[in-house]
Scaffold this active site. Structure first.
Site, PDB file in Angstrom:
ATOM      1  N   VAL A  54       1.003  -1.255   0.082  1.00 39.71           N
ATOM      2  CA  VAL A  54       0.085   0.003   0.043  1.00 39.71           C
ATOM      3  C   VAL A  54       0.755   1.176  -0.138  1.00 39.71           C
ATOM      4  CG1 VAL A  54      -1.961  -1.066   1.236  1.00 39.71           C
ATOM      5  CG2 VAL A  54      -0.344   0.005   2.682  1.00 39.71           C
ATOM      6  N   SER A  55       0.296   2.332  -0.586  1.00 41.49           N
ATOM      7  CA  SER A  55       1.078   3.573  -0.549  1.00 41.49           C
ATOM      8  C   SER A  55       1.382   4.525   0.576  1.00 41.49           C
ATOM      9  CB  SER A  55       0.550   4.416  -1.694  1.00 41.49           C
ATOM     10  OG  SER A  55       0.778   3.736  -2.905  1.00 41.49           O
TER      11      SER A  55
END
Length: 212
Positions: free
Chosen positions: A10-11
């Protein structure tokens, strides 16, 4: 038994990769695979592979022949830079490791180990779509920032919010010591029970201080 690595990303720190792990683990169980490692990281997919501890760990596992498949929920989890994604794909393909992409239910290698040309083609297209999607997002963000600046809204971090390098190294002094002793990023992460991305960040900070 087929040994696989699950890779999830995930960022942002506040985002969760729990769903990715749960679904890919369930898929592995349904196929009778042995999950050798779940590699998870919270980092922008736009970063270069060399700056991503999770990708480095994944590639190292492949080189050590610890797994024969890599499972991802979608191509963009591997990255949002087409060239970087294809670099990882080529490395895995050369090592005879197939990449399973869940949302398209496809693998990059056929059961006999040969390349799946359709999957390879789709991989390239999907990686390019991920890159274009990110560029579109950046354009929207920049437009919003420009509008905020025009309205006189102050942007940026509050004064004093950035952690000084020395303080950051003091927080992870055990990691620093292990790196100085010659431990690898994976070894230091395992011993100190922190993510490989954290160890990589500490290593870069050490290098930055020593080079000044």
């Amino acid at each position: 038994m087929t040994r696989v690595a699950i890779y999830v990303r995930v960022s942002k720190e506040q985002q969760s990769y729990t769903r990715q792990v749960k679904e890919l683990t369930a898929y592995s169980k349904s196929r009778g695979y042995k999950v050798a490692k779940v590699i998870a990281e919270k980092i922008s997919g736009a970063r270069n592979n060399k700056d991503r501890g999770g990708i480095q760990e994944l590639v190292e596992m492949v080189r050590q022949q610890e797994v024969s498949k890599v499972l991802v929920s979608e191509v963009s989890r591997l990255g949002r830079k087409t060239s970087e994604v294809l670099q990882v794909l080529e490395e895995l393909t050369e090592q005879g490791v197939s990449v399973y992409v869940q949302n398209f239910n496809m693998e990059t290698l056929n059961p006999d180990g040969s390349r799946n040309p359709i999957a390879q083609f789709l991989f390239t297209i999907l990686a390019e779509f991920a890159r274009m999607e990110r560029e579109s997002l950046i354009q929207r963000i920049n437009s919003g920032l420009a509008e905020a600046k025009r309205k006189g809204i102050r942007l940026g971090r509050k004064p004093g919010s950035v952690v000084p390098p020395a303080k950051s190294l003091a927080k992870y002094k055990d990691v620093v010591q292990l790196l100085q002793e010659g431990k690898t990023i994976r070894e230091a992460a395992a011993i100190c029970k922190v993510g490989t991305a954290t160890v990589l960040k500490v290593k870069k900070t050490m290098y930055s201080i020593n080079s000044n």
